[in-house]
Every structure is written in structure tokens, then in C-alpha cells.
Enzyme design. Sequence first.
Site, PDB file in Angstrom:
ATOM      1  N   ASP A   1      -0.612   9.236  -7.206  1.00 50.53           N
ATOM      2  CA  ASP A   1      -1.516   9.193  -8.363  1.00 50.53           C
ATOM      3  C   ASP A   1      -2.484   8.010  -8.225  1.00 50.53           C
ATOM      4  O   ASP A   1      -2.421   7.050  -8.990  1.00 50.53           O
ATOM      5  CB  ASP A   1      -0.641   9.056  -9.629  1.00 50.53           C
ATOM      6  CG  ASP A   1      -1.453   8.967 -10.893  1.00 50.53           C
ATOM      7  OD1 ASP A   1      -2.596   9.459 -10.916  1.00 50.53           O
ATOM      8  OD2 ASP A   1      -0.937   8.394 -11.875  1.00 50.53           O
TER       9      ASP A   1
ATOM     10  N   ASP B   1       0.846  -1.190   0.000  1.00 51.52           N
ATOM     11  CA  ASP B   1       0.000   0.000   0.000  1.00 51.52           C
ATOM     12  C   ASP B   1       0.890   1.253   0.000  1.00 51.52           C
ATOM     13  O   ASP B   1       1.567   1.538   0.991  1.00 51.52           O
ATOM     14  CB  ASP B   1      -0.876  -0.055   1.263  1.00 51.52           C
ATOM     15  CG  ASP B   1      -1.737   1.173   1.411  1.00 51.52           C
ATOM     16  OD1 ASP B   1      -1.837   1.971   0.448  1.00 51.52           O
ATOM     17  OD2 ASP B   1      -2.318   1.347   2.496  1.00 51.52           O
ATOM     18  N   GLY B   2       0.869   1.960  -1.119  1.00 51.36           N
ATOM     19  CA  GLY B   2       1.743   3.131  -1.253  1.00 51.36           C
ATOM     20  C   GLY B   2       1.443   4.212  -0.232  1.00 51.36           C
ATOM     21  O   GLY B   2       2.360   4.862   0.277  1.00 51.36           O
TER      22      GLY B   2
HETATM   23  N1  SAM Z   1       1.135   6.628 -11.683  1.00 50.21           N
HETATM   24  C1  SAM Z   1       0.870   5.791 -12.853  1.00 50.21           C
HETATM   25  C2  SAM Z   1       1.321   6.530 -14.097  1.00 50.21           C
HETATM   26  O1  SAM Z   1       1.312   7.779 -14.099  1.00 50.21           O
HETATM   27  O2  SAM Z   1       1.703   5.868 -15.052  1.00 50.21           O
HETATM   28  C3  SAM Z   1      -0.573   5.394 -12.954  1.00 50.21           C
HETATM   29  C4  SAM Z   1      -1.176   4.906 -11.680  1.00 50.21           C
HETATM   30  S1  SAM Z   1      -2.860   4.447 -11.769  1.00 50.21           S
HETATM   31  C5  SAM Z   1      -3.698   5.946 -11.881  1.00 50.21           C
HETATM   32  C6  SAM Z   1      -3.155   3.957 -10.100  1.00 50.21           C
HETATM   33  C7  SAM Z   1      -2.516   2.622  -9.728  1.00 50.21           C
HETATM   34  O3  SAM Z   1      -2.552   2.463  -8.302  1.00 50.21           O
HETATM   35  C8  SAM Z   1      -3.233   1.402 -10.285  1.00 50.21           C
HETATM   36  O4  SAM Z   1      -2.306   0.651 -11.032  1.00 50.21           O
HETATM   37  C9  SAM Z   1      -3.703   0.617  -9.048  1.00 50.21           C
HETATM   38  O5  SAM Z   1      -3.611  -0.783  -9.208  1.00 50.21           O
HETATM   39  C10 SAM Z   1      -2.731   1.088  -7.995  1.00 50.21           C
HETATM   40  N2  SAM Z   1      -3.199   1.065  -6.595  1.00 50.21           N
HETATM   41  C11 SAM Z   1      -4.457   1.187  -6.107  1.00 50.21           C
HETATM   42  N3  SAM Z   1      -4.437   1.296  -4.759  1.00 50.21           N
HETATM   43  C12 SAM Z   1      -3.123   1.265  -4.382  1.00 50.21           C
HETATM   44  C13 SAM Z   1      -2.445   1.395  -3.120  1.00 50.21           C
HETATM   45  N4  SAM Z   1      -3.126   1.569  -1.981  1.00 50.21           N
HETATM   46  N5  SAM Z   1      -1.089   1.349  -3.118  1.00 50.21           N
HETATM   47  C14 SAM Z   1      -0.387   1.156  -4.272  1.00 50.21           C
HETATM   48  N6  SAM Z   1      -0.979   1.038  -5.489  1.00 50.21           N
HETATM   49  C15 SAM Z   1      -2.328   1.105  -5.543  1.00 50.21           C
END
Ligand code: SAM
Length: 296
Positions: free
Chosen positions: A170, A149-150
Site C-alpha cells: 500500500d 524499504d518494504g
Molecule cells: N498501509 C497503511 C494503512 O492501510 O493504514 C497506510 C500506508 S500509507 C498509504 C504509505 C506509507 O508508506 C507511508 O506511511 C510512507 O511513509 C511509507 N513509505 C513510503 N515509501 C516506503 C518504502 N519504500 N518502504 C516502506 N514504507 C514506505
Amino acid sequence: MFSYRHAFHAGNHADVLKHMVLLAVLKHMALKETAFTVLDTHAGAGLYRLDGDYAQTSAEASQGFLKLVASAPAQPWAPLVQDYIDMVASFNAPGQWKVYPGSPFIAQPHLRGRDKLKLFELHPTDSKTLTANVAQLEAGRQIAIAREDGFETVKKFLPPPSRRALLVCDPSYEIKHDYGRVVSMMMDAMARFATGNYLVWYPIIPRPEAHDLPRKLRTLANKAGKSWLDITLTVKSSKLTQDAAGDTVRPGLPASGVFLINPPFTLKAQLALALPQLVTALQQDRHASFTLDAGG
Ligand code: SAM
């Protein structure tokens, strides 16, 4: 929780805004000698096919990056737009637009030997794809990927040893809980590391949480006495319409924003040249516009 796949959206108008700004911030960070860390809390898969099934299904890039490069600006592209187009071109054969880079691959070319990139991606498939894509770079320990979890894990890296970092947040905002989590993470991050550089992307949709998010980020930056930039790009009206059968048609994402804390001091003037060109190139109706607010 995991219905969101960025491959459907890669290269859309929100990516154009977010990635153009991200590139500009990274270029600025690499001007100083001191090492920096890029922390990408929601990294995605890293690379996307513009001609693949996901992209073809949603065709969002055709209203975003592909529309931008197909348009002929009245004036030469502003430097930020040109840099962004050149950056995507560096992943493609001349004249072809097959690959679109995500945030990890936009960041990686700006790392010097002493810099680090830490990527968080929770989705099992995207995390696996990201790991395979990053492996091709043979970057060793310079790039770390965690299927964690980021929002939560990023905290333990703040502040980094060199005390220079860009945190990119993001999320997909597919669950409304994400809005509150962005604010809590940013409050925690600013308490640990107020001099860090922060980039938060947010959707502009008719939802109270979405409306409140940039307001809360402004308050946070103002209370910390730090400068901020809030940049928005609208490509069409957010109004619901009706199709021929009388069914309600949602407009899809009409607008998005990027909020920066401690932005490069030259960025506002550069954006003032670039944003009108993005509006002209990406507009879908007469509601297309941009805003560029600064404070602190
Ligand atoms: N930042 C990327 C780019 O600019 O290429 C796109 C990211 S996309 C909008 C959001 C991503 O966050 C998805 O791949 C999703 O699987 C992931 N995600 C969702 N919840 C998360 C969390 N709590 N921690 C890390 N990743 C997560």
C-alpha cells in the site's frame, strides 16, 4: 520523498475500500489452522486520530468512513460493510469516532499465537509512532517492525516457513517510481511464492503509470495461472474544474482500486453485495461507480 503522511488521509474513501477488503481476506485466512504471516510493506503509523489536527486539516474521513457511518442504507449493511464498521467501532467508545485503525491494527486482532505480522515503514516519524502504538499491544516477537524499504526487504521473507502469507502493498505513490517498484516487487514475489495471497492498493488518477499498474498485475497473475480480483471504487469525476476566480481545481483522489492475487473464493460474491452500498453511501457526484473483475 517523505511529504506523504497517511494521517491526512486516514479513513478516506480509499481506506474504506482497502480496509474493508483487507479485513475480509484476513478473516478468511484465520479460518484455516495452518499458521500465516502478514507482510505489510508500507505500514504507516498504525493508528490515527479522526479528531486530530491532520485529519481536521484534510477532512478526508468526512468524505469516507465518517460519511459511511452517517448514512442510512436502504437495506441492512452487507456483511462485509457491517464487519468493517464493527471493526472500526472496536477501537472507539460507543457512538464516538475518534480513532481510525491502519492496516497493522486491522491485521493484529486476527493473529493466532502461531501467526506473525511483519511491518515495514520508512518515514522516521511514522515509524516511531508505529513502534509506540505496537508496543502497547505487548505482542512480543509476534510483531516485527523494520524502518526499511518494504519493496526490497519483504523479499527475504518469501516464502514464509508455513507457506501461508498475505502480502499487503500500500504505497503512497507520491513518486511515480512507486508504480514500477510495485510491479517489480510483485514479479519477484510471485516467482518466489506463487501460492501466496497478495493485496495491492492503487490510485486511479489520470497518469499512464497508474493506468498501467492493474493491467500489469492482471498479466502477471494470468501468466502464473493464479486467480485474481480487481476491485475499484469511484466516488466522483476525475475532471478538472474551475473555481470562481477561473483557477483550475483538481478533484483530489476520485477513485482507487485493490488488486488481489489468490483471493478467497467467496469474496467476489460478498463484494457484489457490499460495493453498491459503498457507492450509494460515498458518492460525491453522478460519476460514482464500482467495478469488480475476476480472472484466472
Ligand atoms: N498501509 C497503511 C494503512 O492501510 O493504514 C497506510 C500506508 S500509507 C498509504 C504509505 C506509507 O508508506 C507511508 O506511511 C510512507 O511513509 C511509507 N513509505 C513510503 N515509501 C516506503 C518504502 N519504500 N518502504 C516502506 N514504507 C514506505
